[in-house]
Enzyme design. Structure first.
Site, PDB file in Angstrom:
ATOM      1  N   ARG A  68     -22.801  34.267  35.214  1.00 18.14           N
ATOM      2  CA  ARG A  68     -24.043  33.695  34.684  1.00 18.14           C
ATOM      3  C   ARG A  68     -24.887  33.113  35.815  1.00 18.14           C
ATOM      4  O   ARG A  68     -26.105  33.082  35.736  1.00 18.14           O
ATOM      5  CB  ARG A  68     -23.728  32.604  33.658  1.00 18.14           C
ATOM      6  CG  ARG A  68     -23.337  33.154  32.293  1.00 18.14           C
ATOM      7  CD  ARG A  68     -23.308  32.080  31.246  1.00 18.14           C
ATOM      8  NE  ARG A  68     -22.308  31.062  31.538  1.00 18.14           N
ATOM      9  CZ  ARG A  68     -22.175  29.934  30.866  1.00 18.14           C
ATOM     10  NH1 ARG A  68     -22.994  29.671  29.855  1.00 18.14           N
ATOM     11  NH2 ARG A  68     -21.232  29.063  31.176  1.00 18.14           N
ATOM     12  N   LYS A  89     -13.691  33.497  17.457  1.00 12.55           N
ATOM     13  CA  LYS A  89     -12.884  34.566  18.058  1.00 12.55           C
ATOM     14  C   LYS A  89     -12.526  35.622  17.013  1.00 12.55           C
ATOM     15  O   LYS A  89     -12.518  36.822  17.301  1.00 12.55           O
ATOM     16  CB  LYS A  89     -11.599  33.991  18.669  1.00 12.55           C
ATOM     17  CG  LYS A  89     -11.809  32.987  19.794  1.00 12.55           C
ATOM     18  CD  LYS A  89     -12.548  33.563  20.987  1.00 12.55           C
ATOM     19  CE  LYS A  89     -11.723  34.500  21.816  1.00 12.55           C
ATOM     20  NZ  LYS A  89     -12.383  34.896  23.083  1.00 12.55           N
ATOM     21  N   VAL A 146      -2.247  30.188  27.543  1.00 15.26           N
ATOM     22  CA  VAL A 146      -2.129  30.865  28.838  1.00 15.26           C
ATOM     23  C   VAL A 146      -1.802  29.852  29.944  1.00 15.26           C
ATOM     24  O   VAL A 146      -2.572  28.932  30.210  1.00 15.26           O
ATOM     25  CB  VAL A 146      -3.423  31.632  29.189  1.00 15.26           C
ATOM     26  CG1 VAL A 146      -3.259  32.361  30.522  1.00 15.26           C
ATOM     27  CG2 VAL A 146      -3.769  32.625  28.082  1.00 15.26           C
ATOM     28  N   SER A 191      -4.953  25.243  28.076  1.00 18.39           N
ATOM     29  CA  SER A 191      -3.518  24.942  28.164  1.00 18.39           C
ATOM     30  C   SER A 191      -3.188  24.285  29.496  1.00 18.39           C
ATOM     31  O   SER A 191      -2.356  23.369  29.571  1.00 18.39           O
ATOM     32  CB  SER A 191      -2.695  26.231  28.008  1.00 18.39           C
ATOM     33  OG  SER A 191      -2.961  26.853  26.770  1.00 18.39           O
TER      34      SER A 191
END
Length: 347
Positions: free
Chosen positions: A38, A164, A192, A204
């Site tokens: 971005r 999602k 993850v 996580s």
């Protein structure tokens, strides 16, 4: 293989934790990579993370500026690409006025990428989805979730998980109705973990950091499966190249269900003095639920209390020969690399 014969792969969201590990794996396997950002000012940051992962040459890596909320540059981004690995996703906004602030950008972003890929003649897109599209909103589910399962968007679930689910469902609908031969596979990771290469890492990993820094005096009673980011990257490549993967979903998981306190115990077992601040007790569910009424950051966590979030990884192992590391190895790798971040040894 000459430089020009190397297949080109577009990786979206190239500065993210999973994306950087995917780029590492692609470069190791003699692919050319074009990564979207971005902000083009993050190129050196991405290269720094790749260097930490062992990359020394960057002639096969290029960057292009894009945004999931705009059509600008997507045609340029996919031009000449044989594959697209779509990792980029709007990040979870925990302070939101309306759930569509997360749902609409995720859905529209996926469709924007698929449309550009189809128009450019890309062979296959691998979409990084999430466990949040598989195992959320089922109050009485028993047994491990599989790729046949979908999250219940009619239940009261967090808008990030809802986004999602809706985004992945929109992707499959696009392939059926407008794909014109474009192939699709999805990878749905659980929590993850794994080696951190810079200051961009997963949610996580953030929990591990909070434990190590002593910011969590106790942990919520949440049971989750975990996976090493290196294995997530490997599964993306298998999903990209294997004929059997076309049209399939794959859960990325070590298939070991651990409590958050179990994660803490692994950190204390392996990190010695570095884990002196890691908590050794759990918060009562009621405390978490009441706190979530006043703290938006806790709402997703509160929604997962008491949920069975165990998963099966049999499909990826059977169909693609995928062999994930243990959850313990992934968590230890997170803890050791996170200490480097905390101590300022990693930039």
């Amino acid at each position: 293989m000459t430089e020009t014969n190397k297949p080109l792969v577009l990786v979206t969201g190239g500065s993210g934790f999973i994306a950087v590990h995917i780029i590492l794996k692609l470069l190791e396997n003699q692919y050319r990579v074009r990564a979207t950002l971005r902000t083009m000012g993050r190129q050196e940051e991405v290269k720094s993370m790749l260097r930490a992962g062992g990359v020394t040459r960057f002639e096969d890596l290029s960057f292009v500026q894009t945004d999931l909320s705009s059509d600008q540059n997507w045609d340029q981004a996919v031009q000449g690409a044989e594959y697209v690995i779509h990792v980029a996703s709007p990040t979870p906004n925990r302070v939101y006025k309306d759930e569509n602030e997360m749902i609409q950008p995720a859905r529209e972003g996926v469709l924007r990428v698929l449309r550009a890929a189809r128009n450019a003649g890309v062979k296959r897109v691998v979409l990084t989805s999430a466990f949040g599209a598989i195992g959320v909103g089922h109050q009485h589910h028993v047994g491990p979730y599989t790729e046949e399962d979908w999250s219940n968007t009619n239940a009261k679930i967090h808008p990030y998980q809802k986004s999602k689910t809706i985004a992945e469902q929109a992707a499959w609908a696009f392939i059926r109705e407008e794909g014109k031969g474009l192939e699709l596979a999805t990878v749905n990771p659980v929590g993850v973990m794994g080696p951190i290469l810079g200051n961009d890492y997963s949610h996580s990993n953030t929990i591990v950091r909070q434990m190590l820094e002593g910011k969590l005096k106790a942990v919520p009673k949440i049971y989750s499966d975990y996976v090493d980011v290196r294995d997530v990257a490997e599964l993306h490549l298998l999903a990209m190249t294997r004929p059997e993967a076309n049209g399939q979903r794959f859960i990325a998981s070590s298939a070991e269900n651990l409590s958050t306190l179990g994660v803490a115990k692994i950190l204390r077992k392996h990190l010695g003095e570095d884990a002196k601040n890691v908590p050794n007790r759990e918060l009562p569910n009621l405390v978490v639920r009441v706190s979530a009424l006043f703290n938006p950051n806790l709402r997703m966590i509160a929604s997962l209390l008491g949920q069975d979030m165990s998963t099966s990884n049999e499909k990826a192992k059977r169909l693609l020969g995928w062999k994930p590391r243990s959850a313990e190895e992934a968590i230890v790798a997170t803890g050791k690399s996170m200490m480097k971040v905390i101590k300022g040894e990693m930039r």
